[in-house]
Design a protein around this motif. Sequence first.
Motif, PDB file in Angstrom:
ATOM      1  N   LEU A 101       0.841  -1.193   0.000  1.00 15.54           N
ATOM      2  CA  LEU A 101       0.000   0.000   0.000  1.00 15.54           C
ATOM      3  C   LEU A 101       0.875   1.242   0.000  1.00 15.54           C
ATOM      4  N   LYS A 102       0.489   2.211  -0.795  1.00 20.69           N
ATOM      5  CA  LYS A 102       1.021   3.565  -0.680  1.00 20.69           C
ATOM      6  C   LYS A 102      -0.042   4.337   0.076  1.00 20.69           C
ATOM      7  N   ILE A 103       0.394   5.066   1.095  1.00 19.68           N
ATOM      8  CA  ILE A 103      -0.571   5.788   1.933  1.00 19.68           C
ATOM      9  C   ILE A 103      -0.203   7.262   2.029  1.00 19.68           C
ATOM     10  N   VAL A 104      -1.163   8.050   2.450  1.00 22.66           N
ATOM     11  CA  VAL A 104      -0.956   9.472   2.673  1.00 22.66           C
ATOM     12  C   VAL A 104       0.110   9.634   3.757  1.00 22.66           C
ATOM     13  N   GLN A 105       1.031  10.567   3.527  1.00 23.47           N
ATOM     14  CA  GLN A 105       2.099  10.811   4.495  1.00 23.47           C
ATOM     15  C   GLN A 105       1.517  11.097   5.874  1.00 23.47           C
ATOM     16  N   ASN A 106       2.125  10.547   6.890  1.00 20.98           N
ATOM     17  CA  ASN A 106       1.743  10.720   8.301  1.00 20.98           C
ATOM     18  C   ASN A 106       0.385  10.117   8.655  1.00 20.98           C
ATOM     19  N   SER A 107      -0.089   9.145   7.876  1.00 20.84           N
ATOM     20  CA  SER A 107      -1.386   8.525   8.188  1.00 20.84           C
ATOM     21  C   SER A 107      -1.224   7.094   8.715  1.00 20.84           C
ATOM     22  N   TRP A 108       0.008   6.674   9.020  1.00 21.10           N
ATOM     23  CA  TRP A 108       0.279   5.297   9.414  1.00 21.10           C
ATOM     24  C   TRP A 108      -0.607   4.818  10.558  1.00 21.10           C
ATOM     25  N   ARG A 109      -0.734   5.563  11.610  1.00 21.61           N
ATOM     26  CA  ARG A 109      -1.509   5.106  12.772  1.00 21.61           C
ATOM     27  C   ARG A 109      -2.986   4.898  12.414  1.00 21.61           C
ATOM     28  N   THR A 110      -3.531   5.799  11.632  1.00 19.24           N
ATOM     29  CA  THR A 110      -4.929   5.678  11.206  1.00 19.24           C
ATOM     30  C   THR A 110      -5.114   4.465  10.308  1.00 19.24           C
ATOM     31  N   VAL A 111      -4.212   4.289   9.345  1.00 18.43           N
ATOM     32  CA  VAL A 111      -4.315   3.161   8.421  1.00 18.43           C
ATOM     33  C   VAL A 111      -4.104   1.843   9.159  1.00 18.43           C
ATOM     34  N   ARG A 112      -3.097   1.801  10.032  1.00 18.08           N
ATOM     35  CA  ARG A 112      -2.827   0.565  10.793  1.00 18.08           C
ATOM     36  C   ARG A 112      -4.064   0.133  11.575  1.00 18.08           C
ATOM     37  N   LYS A 113      -4.731   1.061  12.209  1.00 14.06           N
ATOM     38  CA  LYS A 113      -5.925   0.743  12.999  1.00 14.06           C
ATOM     39  C   LYS A 113      -7.001   0.092  12.118  1.00 14.06           C
ATOM     40  N   GLN A 114      -7.177   0.619  10.914  1.00 18.95           N
ATOM     41  CA  GLN A 114      -8.189   0.068  10.008  1.00 18.95           C
ATOM     42  C   GLN A 114      -7.763  -1.284   9.437  1.00 18.95           C
ATOM     43  N   LEU A 115      -6.468  -1.450   9.155  1.00 16.39           N
ATOM     44  CA  LEU A 115      -5.984  -2.717   8.607  1.00 16.39           C
ATOM     45  C   LEU A 115      -6.052  -3.844   9.632  1.00 16.39           C
ATOM     46  N   THR A 116      -5.805  -3.525  10.888  1.00 12.61           N
ATOM     47  CA  THR A 116      -5.859  -4.572  11.915  1.00 12.61           C
ATOM     48  C   THR A 116      -7.268  -5.139  12.072  1.00 12.61           C
ATOM     49  N   ALA A 117      -8.273  -4.387  11.674  1.00  6.14           N
ATOM     50  CA  ALA A 117      -9.656  -4.849  11.780  1.00  6.14           C
ATOM     51  C   ALA A 117     -10.092  -5.709  10.589  1.00  6.14           C
ATOM     52  N   LEU A 118      -9.244  -5.825   9.579  1.00  5.16           N
ATOM     53  CA  LEU A 118      -9.622  -6.595   8.393  1.00  5.16           C
ATOM     54  C   LEU A 118      -9.636  -8.093   8.676  1.00  5.16           C
ATOM     55  N   PRO A 119     -10.639  -8.803   8.170  1.00  2.00           N
ATOM     56  CA  PRO A 119     -10.634 -10.259   8.327  1.00  2.00           C
ATOM     57  C   PRO A 119      -9.494 -10.867   7.514  1.00  2.00           C
ATOM     58  N   GLY A 120      -8.749 -11.763   8.119  1.00  2.00           N
ATOM     59  CA  GLY A 120      -7.679 -12.448   7.414  1.00  2.00           C
ATOM     60  C   GLY A 120      -6.337 -11.754   7.432  1.00  2.00           C
ATOM     61  N   ALA A 121      -6.264 -10.529   7.961  1.00  2.04           N
ATOM     62  CA  ALA A 121      -4.977  -9.837   8.053  1.00  2.04           C
ATOM     63  C   ALA A 121      -4.148 -10.497   9.149  1.00  2.04           C
ATOM     64  N   THR A 122      -2.919 -10.914   8.810  1.00  3.43           N
ATOM     65  CA  THR A 122      -2.092 -11.597   9.808  1.00  3.43           C
ATOM     66  C   THR A 122      -0.777 -10.895  10.101  1.00  3.43           C
ATOM     67  N   HIS A 123      -0.354  -9.984   9.241  1.00  7.95           N
ATOM     68  CA  HIS A 123       0.891  -9.262   9.486  1.00  7.95           C
ATOM     69  C   HIS A 123       0.828  -7.921   8.769  1.00  7.95           C
ATOM     70  N   ILE A 124       1.213  -6.880   9.490  1.00 15.03           N
ATOM     71  CA  ILE A 124       1.226  -5.527   8.925  1.00 15.03           C
ATOM     72  C   ILE A 124       2.569  -4.898   9.271  1.00 15.03           C
ATOM     73  N   ALA A 125       3.227  -4.317   8.278  1.00 11.34           N
ATOM     74  CA  ALA A 125       4.515  -3.674   8.530  1.00 11.34           C
ATOM     75  C   ALA A 125       4.597  -2.346   7.798  1.00 11.34           C
TER      76      ALA A 125
END
Length: 178
Positions: A101-125
């Motif tokens: 994913l390419k994300i908006v600069q300085n949005s990591w915390r917001t994006v991480r929170k939403q990705l952790t809620a995805l079904p089947g997500a097992t690793h985020i870096a």
Amino acid sequence: MPDEQMANSGAQTPSGGQPPTDGAAPVPPARPLDTIDRSILRMLQTDGRASIRSVAERVHVSRANAYARINRLLDDGVIRGFSALVDQERAGQGASAYITLKIVQNSWRTVRKQLTALPGATHIALVSGDFDVLLLVHTKDNRELRELVLTRIQSIPEVLSTRTLLVFEETDLGPEED
């Protein structure tokens, strides 16, 4: 912690969860590890259900010493918990993919929170390079994977673009030997 089984301890960091983020008080640095600590870590990575007795015997220390060392590793956040290695395909998750994913600069915390809620997500870096985030997901099939990417991930406002890399075969690597 019972002598015979550590896996059911629900072990977590001293704060009761993952290491603090988002402005929480920092966890003090872990104490240096010696060869016995590293042997214990390798053993628990191979068999997280190992008993205190078997750990003590294999690393040649008393049960009290093994117990104290494991608790210190837990308290220091070196051991974050215990889990099972799952064969995703046999568990009904036949499609796996790494999604960049390419994300908006300085949005990591917001994006991480939403990705952790995805079904089947097992690793985020959060990574450096041509993209910002690397996400590993497991889904029932390619149709479910497509829905996850096109409907859920691409609808996150801070996600600028995605690229999906299908996994054809996986191999879990065991702990490193000295």
